[in-house]
Design a protein around this motif. Sequence first.
Motif, PDB file in Angstrom:
ATOM      1  N   ASP A 116       0.811  -1.219   0.000  1.00  0.00           N
ATOM      2  CA  ASP A 116       0.000   0.000   0.000  1.00  0.00           C
ATOM      3  C   ASP A 116       0.847   1.273   0.000  1.00  0.00           C
ATOM      4  N   PRO A 117       1.870   1.376   0.853  1.00  0.00           N
ATOM      5  CA  PRO A 117       2.685   2.607   0.799  1.00  0.00           C
ATOM      6  C   PRO A 117       3.407   2.786  -0.534  1.00  0.00           C
ATOM      7  N   LEU A 118       3.866   1.696  -1.128  1.00  0.00           N
ATOM      8  CA  LEU A 118       4.558   1.813  -2.408  1.00  0.00           C
ATOM      9  C   LEU A 118       3.605   2.234  -3.521  1.00  0.00           C
ATOM     10  N   ILE A 119       2.426   1.650  -3.548  1.00  0.00           N
ATOM     11  CA  ILE A 119       1.428   2.036  -4.553  1.00  0.00           C
ATOM     12  C   ILE A 119       1.005   3.485  -4.338  1.00  0.00           C
ATOM     13  N   ALA A 120       0.812   3.893  -3.080  1.00  0.00           N
ATOM     14  CA  ALA A 120       0.416   5.272  -2.779  1.00  0.00           C
ATOM     15  C   ALA A 120       1.501   6.253  -3.221  1.00  0.00           C
ATOM     16  N   ALA A 121       2.758   5.932  -2.952  1.00  0.00           N
ATOM     17  CA  ALA A 121       3.853   6.813  -3.360  1.00  0.00           C
ATOM     18  C   ALA A 121       3.954   6.898  -4.877  1.00  0.00           C
ATOM     19  N   ALA A 122       3.829   5.772  -5.554  1.00  0.00           N
ATOM     20  CA  ALA A 122       3.903   5.777  -7.018  1.00  0.00           C
ATOM     21  C   ALA A 122       2.742   6.570  -7.620  1.00  0.00           C
ATOM     22  N   LEU A 123       1.542   6.358  -7.105  1.00  0.00           N
ATOM     23  CA  LEU A 123       0.367   7.071  -7.604  1.00  0.00           C
ATOM     24  C   LEU A 123       0.510   8.574  -7.378  1.00  0.00           C
ATOM     25  N   SER A 124       1.025   8.954  -6.223  1.00  0.00           N
ATOM     26  CA  SER A 124       1.211  10.363  -5.916  1.00  0.00           C
ATOM     27  C   SER A 124       2.261  10.996  -6.827  1.00  0.00           C
ATOM     28  N   LEU A 125       3.369  10.312  -7.049  1.00  0.00           N
ATOM     29  CA  LEU A 125       4.412  10.847  -7.921  1.00  0.00           C
ATOM     30  C   LEU A 125       3.947  10.948  -9.371  1.00  0.00           C
ATOM     31  N   VAL A 126       3.217   9.948  -9.832  1.00  0.00           N
ATOM     32  CA  VAL A 126       2.695   9.998 -11.198  1.00  0.00           C
ATOM     33  C   VAL A 126       1.701  11.148 -11.333  1.00  0.00           C
ATOM     34  N   THR A 127       0.813  11.316 -10.358  1.00  0.00           N
ATOM     35  CA  THR A 127      -0.160  12.411 -10.401  1.00  0.00           C
ATOM     36  C   THR A 127       0.549  13.756 -10.392  1.00  0.00           C
ATOM     37  N   TYR A 128       1.556  13.894  -9.522  1.00  0.00           N
ATOM     38  CA  TYR A 128       2.317  15.142  -9.445  1.00  0.00           C
ATOM     39  C   TYR A 128       3.006  15.433 -10.776  1.00  0.00           C
ATOM     40  N   THR A 129       3.629  14.433 -11.360  1.00  0.00           N
ATOM     41  CA  THR A 129       4.345  14.617 -12.622  1.00  0.00           C
ATOM     42  C   THR A 129       3.394  14.979 -13.757  1.00  0.00           C
ATOM     43  N   VAL A 130       2.270  14.291 -13.838  1.00  0.00           N
ATOM     44  CA  VAL A 130       1.306  14.574 -14.911  1.00  0.00           C
ATOM     45  C   VAL A 130       0.792  16.005 -14.799  1.00  0.00           C
ATOM     46  N   PHE A 131       0.390  16.410 -13.606  1.00  0.00           N
ATOM     47  CA  PHE A 131      -0.157  17.750 -13.453  1.00  0.00           C
ATOM     48  C   PHE A 131       0.918  18.814 -13.601  1.00  0.00           C
ATOM     49  N   ASN A 132       2.056  18.626 -12.960  1.00  0.00           N
ATOM     50  CA  ASN A 132       3.098  19.642 -12.933  1.00  0.00           C
ATOM     51  C   ASN A 132       3.808  19.769 -14.272  1.00  0.00           C
ATOM     52  N   THR A 133       4.151  18.648 -14.887  1.00  0.00           N
ATOM     53  CA  THR A 133       4.964  18.676 -16.096  1.00  0.00           C
ATOM     54  C   THR A 133       4.126  18.659 -17.366  1.00  0.00           C
ATOM     55  N   LEU A 134       3.240  17.695 -17.489  1.00  0.00           N
ATOM     56  CA  LEU A 134       2.504  17.531 -18.745  1.00  0.00           C
ATOM     57  C   LEU A 134       1.365  18.541 -18.913  1.00  0.00           C
ATOM     58  N   LEU A 135       0.620  18.791 -17.847  1.00  0.00           N
ATOM     59  CA  LEU A 135      -0.531  19.693 -17.949  1.00  0.00           C
ATOM     60  C   LEU A 135      -0.188  21.144 -17.622  1.00  0.00           C
ATOM     61  N   GLY A 136       0.963  21.381 -17.022  1.00  0.00           N
ATOM     62  CA  GLY A 136       1.361  22.743 -16.674  1.00  0.00           C
ATOM     63  C   GLY A 136       0.591  23.320 -15.508  1.00  0.00           C
TER      64      GLY A 136
END
Length: 180
Positions: free
Chosen positions: A148-168
């Motif tokens: 659960d912590p690993l999935i939560a960390a991965a999901l959070s990092l992917v969400t952060y990257t998508v919003f911050n980098t790809l969507l601006g």
Amino acid sequence: MTGPLRRRLPAAGGVLGALRARSELGVCALLLGVGALVLTDALTMDSVASTRGPVGPRTVPVVVGTALLVVAVALAVDVLRGGRGDAEGGEDVDLDEPGDWRTVALLVGVLLAFAALIEPLGFPLAGALLFWGAAFALGSRQHALGRDPLIAAALSLVTYTVFNTLLGVPLPGGPLTEVL
């Protein structure tokens, strides 16, 4: 009352009985109010000079607000014509059981903690705690194995990257992004 509406209202109970028979109109009123609020906010917001394309920042709120108003009117017409929602049957829901207020309280606590921690910790860490806490509140107990912590960390990092980098859309990075 006269006419066709009179025939559909229950004879006993007076006004209170009539309101109970048309309780779906409360949902219509709520949808109408939210739609009007969204449209008012969208149409009175300051226009942004620089947009990334032909669709400006008002487009989505105007579409959503209009859709809410259309659904509210359509539902009201259906209810006034005698339409009723189906009673809750549920798949495997026991309607005699009380609500699971412990789960609701845990989820509310996790959301409040996320709101309080997003600025000091940043989205990657606060988001990981949000996803992990929500999984725990909903019954997952795989935290001892680290799943659960690993999935939560991965999901959070992917969400952060998508919003911050790809969507601006800048999200608070916190101390983790200063290190990286």
